[in-house]
Motif scaffolding. Structure first.
Motif: not given
Length: 273
Positions: A262-273
């Motif tokens: 479930l998404g929520h405010t502040g959720l971060q996804l990082d695809f740089t790795a």
């Protein structure tokens, strides 16, 4: 990617019926939608995201809960470039207790967009590149028989002219050999949306879907057929946000398992790795 506005709150962050996502590439700061109210800017401050440094604003469609802070964003960034469908500025109505009520872009947001220099407001229905790895979906073909706009929407207060919401857009983000689809409300249907995304990038694997799926009012048949279609995609992650619907989201999670969150405010996804 960081969610700035969503229906569920993150730790020490606020929630609202709205949606906004910040996307940071190596060189470009992109905002996808602006939420509905003050939650958007308050959460951005708490998360350390500088709204004055935005380069691009992309609007998924012309509803108030996605365009509520357009005027504020443009005031922060007089030189920002805005990408949207030509129909974003239309007046729009929903139905409550049998009566029409306005759900379109707020007057202040419409006026702010129209005040932009012509070379900063990009109204297009075509798929195109926005910046490195980030693309505007353009009009999403409606090819499934079971998906609809997710509600009764109209273009006039007499409730005569149905609104098909053909301005419903998505972001397509290519990172490495993977593709992420970010939806606003997905009035085009999530299956239509990911099918279009994969047709635009036939040699890139669909990795993540994040955003509202607008299954809140879905029939049982639509829900079941949507779940079946999503199960065939071999997704790494499906992040359900905003207008997906609580019961419907739980049904998707039960069927698809740990790839769903479930998404929520502040959720971060990082695809740089």
């Amino acid at each position: 990617m960081t969610i700035l506005s969503d229906n569920l709150p993150g730790d020490k962050l606020q929630s609202e019926h709205g949606f906004a996502v910040h996307v940071q590439t190596s060189s470009t700061s992109v905002l996808f939608d602006t939420g509905q109210g003050a939650v958007f800017s308050a959460n951005a401050r708490s998360l350390g995201i500088d709204l004055e440094s935005l380069d691009l604003l992309v609007l998924s469609h012309g509803h108030y809960d996605h365009t509520g802070n357009v005027a504020q964003v443009l005031a922060y960034n007089p030189g920002i470039h805005v990408h949207c469908h030509p129909a974003v500025l239309l007046s729009r109505y929903g139905v409550r207790h049998g009566k029409a009520f306005p759900i379109g872009i707020p007057d202040a947001s419409r006026a702010a967009l129209l005040s932009l220099p012509a070379d900063q407001l990009h109204r297009s229905a075509q798929f195109h590149r926005l910046t490195e790895g980030v693309y505007f979906s353009g009009t999403i073909p409606r090819v499934t028989s079971f998906e609809d706009t997710g509600g009764n929407f109209f273009l006039d207060s007499t409730l005569f002219h149905q609104d098909t919401l053909h301005d419903d857009m998505a972001l397509y983000i290519v990172h490495g050999d993977a593709l992420t689809v970010v939806t606003g409300c997905c009035h085009s249907g999530i299956v239509n949306t990911v099918t279009h995304a994969m047709s635009c990038f036939p040699n890139v694997r669909l990795h993540t879907v994040l955003g509202g799926l607008h299954l809140l009012n879905a029939s049982q048949e639509r829900l079941e057929r949507t779940i079946h279609a999503l199960a065939q995609l071999n997704l790494t992650a499906l992040v359900l946000c905003h207008c997906t619907g609580s019961a419907q989201g739980n049904a998707v999670k039960r069927a698809l398992g740990d790839i769903v969150s479930l998404g929520h405010t502040g959720l971060q996804l990082d695809f740089t790795a």
